[in-house]
Design a protein around this motif. Structure first.
Motif, PDB file in Angstrom:
ATOM      1  N   PRO A  94       0.801  -1.231   0.000  1.00 10.19           N
ATOM      2  CA  PRO A  94       0.000   0.000   0.000  1.00 10.19           C
ATOM      3  C   PRO A  94       0.827   1.271   0.000  1.00 10.19           C
ATOM      4  CG  PRO A  94      -0.946  -1.606   1.512  1.00 10.19           C
ATOM      5  CD  PRO A  94       0.357  -2.174   1.062  1.00 10.19           C
ATOM      6  N   PHE A  95       2.056   1.226   0.532  1.00 11.70           N
ATOM      7  CA  PHE A  95       2.877   2.425   0.564  1.00 11.70           C
ATOM      8  C   PHE A  95       3.527   2.717  -0.785  1.00 11.70           C
ATOM      9  CE2 PHE A  95       2.660   1.408   5.088  1.00 11.70           C
ATOM     10  CZ  PHE A  95       2.394   2.661   5.616  1.00 11.70           C
ATOM     11  N   ASP A  96       3.485   1.779  -1.728  1.00 11.79           N
ATOM     12  CA  ASP A  96       4.064   2.029  -3.044  1.00 11.79           C
ATOM     13  C   ASP A  96       3.389   3.226  -3.713  1.00 11.79           C
ATOM     14  OD1 ASP A  96       5.590  -0.181  -2.535  1.00 11.79           O
ATOM     15  OD2 ASP A  96       4.572  -1.494  -3.964  1.00 11.79           O
ATOM     16  N   ASP A  97       2.059   3.279  -3.622  1.00  6.41           N
ATOM     17  CA  ASP A  97       1.328   4.388  -4.246  1.00  6.41           C
ATOM     18  C   ASP A  97       1.633   5.709  -3.552  1.00  6.41           C
ATOM     19  OD1 ASP A  97       0.183   2.737  -6.128  1.00  6.41           O
ATOM     20  OD2 ASP A  97      -1.627   2.366  -4.954  1.00  6.41           O
ATOM     21  N   TYR A  98       1.724   5.690  -2.226  1.00  7.91           N
ATOM     22  CA  TYR A  98       2.028   6.926  -1.502  1.00  7.91           C
ATOM     23  C   TYR A  98       3.398   7.472  -1.901  1.00  7.91           C
ATOM     24  CZ  TYR A  98      -1.701   5.177   1.564  1.00  7.91           C
ATOM     25  OH  TYR A  98      -2.888   4.692   2.062  1.00  7.91           O
ATOM     26  N   LEU A  99       4.347   6.564  -2.083  1.00  8.00           N
ATOM     27  CA  LEU A  99       5.705   6.968  -2.439  1.00  8.00           C
ATOM     28  C   LEU A  99       5.858   7.245  -3.932  1.00  8.00           C
ATOM     29  CD1 LEU A  99       7.784   4.451  -0.298  1.00  8.00           C
ATOM     30  CD2 LEU A  99       8.043   6.928  -0.239  1.00  8.00           C
ATOM     31  N   ARG A 100       4.887   6.864  -4.726  1.00  7.52           N
ATOM     32  CA  ARG A 100       4.985   6.947  -6.183  1.00  7.52           C
ATOM     33  C   ARG A 100       6.112   6.043  -6.674  1.00  7.52           C
ATOM     34  NH1 ARG A 100       1.094   7.984  -8.899  1.00  7.52           N
ATOM     35  NH2 ARG A 100       2.247   9.037 -10.562  1.00  7.52           N
ATOM     36  N   VAL A 101       6.071   4.790  -6.189  1.00  9.29           N
ATOM     37  CA  VAL A 101       7.039   3.775  -6.580  1.00  9.29           C
ATOM     38  C   VAL A 101       6.312   2.709  -7.393  1.00  9.29           C
ATOM     39  CG1 VAL A 101       8.425   1.862  -5.701  1.00  9.29           C
ATOM     40  CG2 VAL A 101       8.677   4.126  -4.711  1.00  9.29           C
ATOM     41  N   SER A 102       6.875   2.360  -8.547  1.00  8.24           N
ATOM     42  CA  SER A 102       6.298   1.291  -9.361  1.00  8.24           C
ATOM     43  C   SER A 102       6.796  -0.047  -8.836  1.00  8.24           C
ATOM     44  CB  SER A 102       6.709   1.461 -10.831  1.00  8.24           C
ATOM     45  OG  SER A 102       6.187   2.666 -11.349  1.00  8.24           O
ATOM     46  N   PRO A 103       5.888  -0.980  -8.536  1.00  6.85           N
ATOM     47  CA  PRO A 103       6.301  -2.255  -7.929  1.00  6.85           C
ATOM     48  C   PRO A 103       7.054  -3.142  -8.910  1.00  6.85           C
ATOM     49  CG  PRO A 103       3.964  -2.290  -8.462  1.00  6.85           C
ATOM     50  CD  PRO A 103       4.429  -0.892  -8.732  1.00  6.85           C
ATOM     51  N   ALA A 104       7.785  -4.082  -8.362  1.00 10.01           N
ATOM     52  CA  ALA A 104       8.482  -5.086  -9.159  1.00 10.01           C
ATOM     53  C   ALA A 104       7.587  -6.315  -9.300  1.00 10.01           C
ATOM     54  CB  ALA A 104       9.807  -5.440  -8.498  1.00 10.01           C
ATOM     55  N   LEU A 105       8.133  -7.411  -9.805  1.00  6.52           N
ATOM     56  CA  LEU A 105       7.351  -8.637  -9.979  1.00  6.52           C
ATOM     57  C   LEU A 105       7.080  -9.341  -8.655  1.00  6.52           C
ATOM     58  CD1 LEU A 105       9.131 -10.091 -13.156  1.00  6.52           C
ATOM     59  CD2 LEU A 105       7.023  -8.744 -13.041  1.00  6.52           C
ATOM     60  N   TYR A 106       7.759  -8.940  -7.610  1.00  8.56           N
ATOM     61  CA  TYR A 106       7.595  -9.524  -6.284  1.00  8.56           C
ATOM     62  C   TYR A 106       7.088  -8.434  -5.344  1.00  8.56           C
ATOM     63  CZ  TYR A 106      11.930  -7.005  -6.091  1.00  8.56           C
ATOM     64  OH  TYR A 106      12.866  -6.018  -6.213  1.00  8.56           O
ATOM     65  N   GLU A 107       6.746  -8.813  -4.134  1.00  7.59           N
ATOM     66  CA  GLU A 107       6.319  -7.841  -3.128  1.00  7.59           C
ATOM     67  C   GLU A 107       6.804  -8.303  -1.769  1.00  7.59           C
ATOM     68  OE1 GLU A 107       2.068  -7.841  -3.358  1.00  7.59           O
ATOM     69  OE2 GLU A 107       1.870  -9.706  -2.219  1.00  7.59           O
ATOM     70  N   PHE A 108       7.068  -7.340  -0.880  1.00 10.40           N
ATOM     71  CA  PHE A 108       7.489  -7.671   0.476  1.00 10.40           C
ATOM     72  C   PHE A 108       6.300  -7.984   1.379  1.00 10.40           C
ATOM     73  CE2 PHE A 108      10.813  -4.666  -1.072  1.00 10.40           C
ATOM     74  CZ  PHE A 108      11.818  -5.610  -1.208  1.00 10.40           C
ATOM     75  N   ALA A 153      13.858   5.419  -0.710  1.00 10.86           N
ATOM     76  CA  ALA A 153      14.383   6.624  -0.069  1.00 10.86           C
ATOM     77  C   ALA A 153      14.408   7.794  -1.043  1.00 10.86           C
ATOM     78  CB  ALA A 153      15.786   6.354   0.475  1.00 10.86           C
ATOM     79  N   VAL A 154      14.840   7.546  -2.278  1.00  9.13           N
ATOM     80  CA  VAL A 154      14.847   8.609  -3.290  1.00  9.13           C
ATOM     81  C   VAL A 154      13.425   9.083  -3.567  1.00  9.13           C
ATOM     82  CG1 VAL A 154      15.374   9.149  -5.703  1.00  9.13           C
ATOM     83  CG2 VAL A 154      16.995   7.829  -4.342  1.00  9.13           C
ATOM     84  N   ALA A 155      12.488   8.142  -3.658  1.00  7.35           N
ATOM     85  CA  ALA A 155      11.091   8.515  -3.873  1.00  7.35           C
ATOM     86  C   ALA A 155      10.576   9.382  -2.731  1.00  7.35           C
ATOM     87  CB  ALA A 155      10.233   7.255  -4.007  1.00  7.35           C
ATOM     88  N   SER A 156      10.970   9.046  -1.508  1.00  5.28           N
ATOM     89  CA  SER A 156      10.571   9.847  -0.359  1.00  5.28           C
ATOM     90  C   SER A 156      11.119  11.270  -0.460  1.00  5.28           C
ATOM     91  CB  SER A 156      11.057   9.185   0.937  1.00  5.28           C
ATOM     92  OG  SER A 156      10.789  10.002   2.053  1.00  5.28           O
ATOM     93  N   ILE A 157      12.378  11.403  -0.860  1.00  4.52           N
ATOM     94  CA  ILE A 157      12.975  12.737  -0.998  1.00  4.52           C
ATOM     95  C   ILE A 157      12.185  13.571  -1.996  1.00  4.52           C
ATOM     96  CG2 ILE A 157      15.037  13.995  -1.752  1.00  4.52           C
ATOM     97  CD1 ILE A 157      16.670  11.548  -0.809  1.00  4.52           C
ATOM     98  N   THR A 158      11.852  12.980  -3.148  1.00  8.95           N
ATOM     99  CA  THR A 158      11.122  13.736  -4.167  1.00  8.95           C
ATOM    100  C   THR A 158       9.730  14.146  -3.697  1.00  8.95           C
ATOM    101  OG1 THR A 158      10.231  11.716  -5.209  1.00  8.95           O
ATOM    102  CG2 THR A 158      12.367  12.525  -5.991  1.00  8.95           C
ATOM    103  N   GLN A 159       9.149  13.388  -2.766  1.00 12.21           N
ATOM    104  CA  GLN A 159       7.842  13.760  -2.218  1.00 12.21           C
ATOM    105  C   GLN A 159       7.968  14.816  -1.119  1.00 12.21           C
ATOM    106  OE1 GLN A 159       4.822  12.515  -3.330  1.00 12.21           O
ATOM    107  NE2 GLN A 159       5.988  11.466  -4.915  1.00 12.21           N
ATOM    108  N   ILE A 160       8.988  14.678  -0.274  1.00 17.24           N
ATOM    109  CA  ILE A 160       9.135  15.592   0.861  1.00 17.24           C
ATOM    110  C   ILE A 160       9.368  17.024   0.387  1.00 17.24           C
ATOM    111  CG2 ILE A 160      10.604  16.199   2.835  1.00 17.24           C
ATOM    112  CD1 ILE A 160       8.713  13.834   3.327  1.00 17.24           C
TER     113      ILE A 160
END
Length: 634
Positions: free
Chosen positions: A270-284, A341-348
């Motif tokens: 769920p945090f992928d969308d908040y961070l604007r991160v595109s998911p990979a083929l796997y998920e944590f 982390a980079v995605a977070s910087i671009t959002q902050i």
């Protein structure tokens, strides 16, 4: 003036918000020790709460009178579980002792916290700009809808003044000449502020590395000078922090604090969308659920340390286990952590324009309409101003420019641990600081050129140096990210290949619960093989859990997109206690050729969900930045 003015503004907002039915959320049921402090009994809890106190803590009544406590009430510290919040609880207790015990009457305390944030932000702004511009930026922060919206939630908001104070102290360290007494005093102050802040919100522990990097890497005079003084200052800071934080930190260490648990929650999809991160083929993981992370951790312990006794939730042993699991993720998928982390910087850096609506309907509506018009969202506005600020500072001083870049990267990046507004709202000041620095130094440079037109060559040379240093730093970081992705892709490919090659146990009735699975053998990892070419429609698979079970919120549906290449698609689904079976959107016989589970999960510290299309080995095996990278998708 800023402290008092913004404090009054915030208190008025709180009073109006609560009068209109606003309900703050800061775990009020935990605030029994604050009531006891207000009633003069100290930081204690009761063996059995009186009914009147239960009603107050459960928000069924707004006020409480200390006379409602029975004379024979048995209290003590052995009943406490709130020691990690000792300074926050004590502050609330003393405010109630002065103002009266009331939830709605906490306006002055909230006003004091808000005023402190504004005053400390102004202090930080003054390190990079003139007084007038610093006042403007402080007022913009004080009227921010994001700041006011988060104000009522005391537990999360209370960390804001401590974060601002720590950043200000670091700024003073790097902008003032190295003098023994001043540096030692600042180090003690940093340790004390951090120690008290830790007893307010343990999240502040993230600020520990910054002071040591600053002391040894960015003080005036160079890295190799004043080493003995720097070591003394570091030791003094650490000793002060240890002493001041001891009432909270000692309890967290012995009893546990669930800190790595929080980081694992932040890796959920769920945090992928908040961070604007595109998911990979796997998920944590797919669920923002404490119970989900608890089961993941218990399964990890059972796989890696068979025979270990069950560990209690949020105990010291649980902290060790979650830390080890997170370490496995970090060593296997380092590029994903860096990307987040980079995605977070671009959002902050975009926070000043991310939220422009009024924090409350009809609250200074005209002002907020005008504010929203001026600050209407403009994509990447914050990133460009921040980059310009770093270049301008680097033009004046490479040392300060590198320090600023580190500060922005660290403070902007760590919210990726759990990218929720309540964890990062206070970092909005970074965007306003960049805005003010660009205006201030841009004005100074323009005025200098107008006064001395013959100085344009030295100015141009300095600007080129700043651009070169920043450009080289960005290129270096980009190269490290590329290298991390190459390393991670190899790890991820090996892990997925091991899933594919692992011995399987075929499941004849996948719509039924799994049988014969020992209690300590969960979670299990299912493999569903699908030939999408044979499906009449795009298939979807739902993993169901018992409706009345604790884990019913883990039910999920996985939509399978048609693959780009013909062949078999493998879907891996971790399932947990109370799993009741798989349901298919279409006819299973037409789509799923086989459903099985991995027979032995002992070789796999990480049990991840994944969707592997026929050409999965040719796909990027890492997450990417949605807004800044072009990604390959199904």
């Amino acid at each position: 003036m800023l402290l008092l003015g913004s404090g009054w503004w915030a208190a008025q907002f709180w009073n109006t918000w609560t009068a209109r039915g606003g309900q703050p959320v800061f775990y009020q049921s935990y605030f029994e020790p604050a009531v006891m402090v207000a009633c003069g009994k100290g930081f204690v809890a009761s063996l059995r709460q009186p009914p009147s106190l239960q009603e107050f803590l459960s928000l069924r009544r707004d006020t409480f009178d200390c006379h409602d406590l029975p004379d024979d009430l048995k209290v003590g510290r052995e009943y406490l579980y709130q020691e990690a919040w000792i300074y926050l609880q004590t502050a609330v207790g003393w405010s109630w002792r002065i103002l009266g015990i009331s939830w709605s009457g906490m306006g002055p305390l909230f006003g004091l916290l808000f005023g402190a944030v504004t005053a400390l932000a102004y202090s930080a702004f003054r390190l990079g700009m003139g007084r007038a511009l610093a006042v403007v930026c402080a007022c913009l922060l004080a009227t921010s809808p994001m700041q006011l919206a988060n104000l009522p939630h005391l537990r999360d908001y209370a960390k804001a003044p401590f974060t601002l104070a720590l950043v200000f102290l670091l700024g003073v360290m790097v902008t003032r000449p190295v003098r023994r007494n001043l540096l030692l005093m600042l180090s003690v102050a940093y340790g004390a502020v951090l120690g008290v802040g830790y007893g307010v919100r343990t999240d502040l522990l993230i600020n520990v590395p910054l002071v040591f990097v600053t002391l040894f890497g960015f003080l005036p005079g160079g890295v190799t000078r004043h080493l003995a003084l720097k070591a003394s200052a570091a030791a003094l800071c650490l000793a002060t922090f240890a002493a001041v934080s001891w009432p909270a930190s000692s309890v967290v260490y012995t009893k546990g604090g669930c800190q790595w648990h929080v980081a694992l929650l932040g890796l959920q999809s769920p945090f992928d969308d908040y961070l604007r991160v595109s998911p990979a083929l796997y998920e944590f993981g797919h669920a923002y659920s404490d119970g989900y992370i608890r089961q993941v951790t218990e399964g990890f312990v059972n796989r890696t340390q068979p025979g270990t006794a069950p560990i209690g939730y949020c105990t010291h042993e649980y902290d060790v286990a979650t830390g080890q699991y997170l370490q496995n993720i970090a060593t296997t998928f380092p590029a994903d952590l860096a990307t987040r982390a980079v995605a977070s910087i671009t959002q902050i850096v975009e926070l000043p324009i991310r939220k422009v609506r009024p924090p409350m309907a009809e609250w200074s509506a005209g002002f907020y309409r005008a504010r929203a018009f001026v600050l209407r969202p403009n994509h990447r506005w914050g990133a460009y101003f921040t980059l310009a600020a770093v270049i301008l500072v680097t033009t004046r001083s490479v040392r300060l420019g590198l320090f600023l870049g580190l500060l922005l990267a660290y403070c902007g990046g760590y919210p990726a641990i759990q990218f929720d507004e309540r964890h990062y709202f206070h970092l909005e000041f970074l965007g306003w600081w960049a805005f003010g620095v660009v205006l201030h130094h841009g004005y100074l440079s323009a005025r200098a050129l107008l006064a001395h037109p013959d100085q344009w060559r030295p100015q141009l040379h300095q600007a080129a140096r700043g651009v070169a240093v920043v450009g080289f730093s960005c290129a270096l970081l980009g190269s490290l990210l590329i290298a991390a992705r190459w390393y991670q892709a190899r790890n991820a490919r090996d892990l997925m290949r091991a899933y594919v090659a692992a011995p399987k146990v075929v499941i004849e009735e996948p719509s039924q619960p799994l049988s014969g699975i020992a209690a300590n053998a969960w979670p299990q990892l299912l493999e569903v093989r699908i030939d999408a070419a044979t499906c009449p429609v795009a298939p979807a698979i739902t993993a169901h859990y018992d409706a009345g079970a604790e884990n019913r919120d883990l039910t999920r549906t996985i939509a399978v997109r048609p693959p780009l290449r013909a062949g078999m698609t493998r879907i891996y689904i971790p399932v947990f206690y109370d799993f009741s079976g798989l349901k298919f959107s279409g006819t299973r016989d037409e789509c799923a050729t086989q459903v099985s589970r991995l027979g032995d999960l002992a070789p796999f510290p990480l049990v991840l969900g994944a969707t592997l299309p026929p050409d999965w080995e040719e796909r990027p095996l890492y997450q990417s930045l949605t807004d800044w990278e072009r990604t390959v998708r199904d």
